[in-house]
Design an enzyme around this catalytic site. Sequence first.
Site, short mmCIF file in Angstrom:
data_model
loop_
_atom_site.label_atom_id
_atom_site.label_comp_id
_atom_site.label_asym_id
_atom_site.label_seq_id
_atom_site.Cartn_x
_atom_site.Cartn_y
_atom_site.Cartn_z
CB SER A 247 -0.88 0.02 1.25
OG SER A 247 -0.06 0.25 2.39
CE LYS A 248 0.98 8.12 -2.36
NZ LYS A 248 0.25 9.30 -2.72
#
Length: 495
Positions: A247-248
């Site tokens: 995930s970012k």
Amino acid sequence: MNKDVVVRFAPSPTGYLHIGGARTAIYNWLYARKTGGKLILRIEDTDAERSSEESIKGIIDGLKWLGITWDEGPYFQSHFIEEHLATAQRLLETGHAYKCFCTKEELDRKREEARRNKADMRYDGTCRNLTPDEIAEKEATGLPYTIRLKVPKGPGSVGFQDIVYGYIEKKYEDIEDFVIVRSNGQPLYVLSNAVDDIRDGITHVIRGQDGLANTPKQILIYRALGKPVPRFAHMSLTLDPQKAKISKRRHGERVAVHFYKEHGFLPWAFVNFLVLLGWSTPDSKQIFSKEELIEAFSLEGINRANSIFDIRKDDPKFFTDPKALSINAHYLRTLPLEEIEPYVRAELEKAGIWDPEYAGVKRDWFLSTVDLIRARFHVTTDFATLGRCYFSDEFPMEPKALKKNILKHGGLKEWFPMLADRLEALEIFDAGGAEKVIRETAEEVGIKAGILINGIRTAVTGQAVGPGLFEVLGAIGQKRVVERLRRAVALFNGL
Ligand code: GLU
């Protein structure tokens, strides 16, 4: 074109093209190419607040960089809102949906109460059976309403055979009458997405695992509209080695395709790597040309198990997944030189060490030098960092190599200038000639040739390892080698 297969890649433009999205795009693209079907690019931009032009451009650039081609689009979901609403209207008219006048406050209160009583928190169907008169009365007072899909009552269920996850079933009683149009008149994503798939004639919905939760609801929409239900294939997740979802928030820019472009990946090598995150052939083949991959690809080969991407390898030698690097290195080493030439050029230009003659009179030298040094490289950026000494006289000296190969051997203070003179005197300067001079000098001064070889390597490349030294000298050329050997004497100053 095979009309039996129509697939789509449907990104929401709320950020850059990330590796999960890219993988979904690649699978859709491969399936379309394999079957002779059609790939549509649809930008799902109905969330006006989170969508941006910049993100649309980033996604399209990313797909183009990867070499993914689509046959139709980009279409924009926001252009079809009228159609989404008209569809909701039709569902109202056919009795498959109803207007719900419950206010947010009422719903919140009921939900809270249900929570406290540990009771069912789903919508209780208050407005499901309003009479036409009651509806007219509420409408007349200007009460806002949402539109809800009327989920069948009773013992039945919605089931579908997911190509990846197998048979999935959800009982009617576990699905609430979900909202398809908000009280502000906006269609919900679950509706828009299904209506677009129907209009576009999508036969196979190949998408991320997060779509799984919507699928039973969407099948109910298809059924209510009397439309054939497409096949579904949901991708498994990609996790980091600690089993956290990529995930970012956790992995920053490394989730973005452009990170790999900027860090020296060749597009096809990256496609090859991404494809293997969650898909494999029975013989676990690792390297595929485009034609081979299209030939080998099948939706059945998509793995249900989550895949691991060692996205932030904690090792100075490998800045990301070693497998990704080794696949890239494979292509860097084996592709025809002309194919990697533009990438090397771009790296040298970025580093400010590109000489236009490398594309002109020095092209043969340039290509043979690239060929000599590429065997040890993993990414194209290596040409401008580790390979810098071949293209520029300003290159860094590795402290460890300096200490071990030069400073430890005080004799080099005299031997470097001696070697410089002798190499300068060579009429034909090539690997063979340089080797002869170096070996003879070692014998004459009574040391092992290895000491001179290592010392010279570090003096002319700044490094301790590399291709065979004599070839290196041939590539760097007489003038530069001689200059660097003379310059290296100064390294002893200050000792
Ligand atoms: N727009 C959705 C996303 O970006 C894709 C949904 C779908 O493929 O059905 O996650």
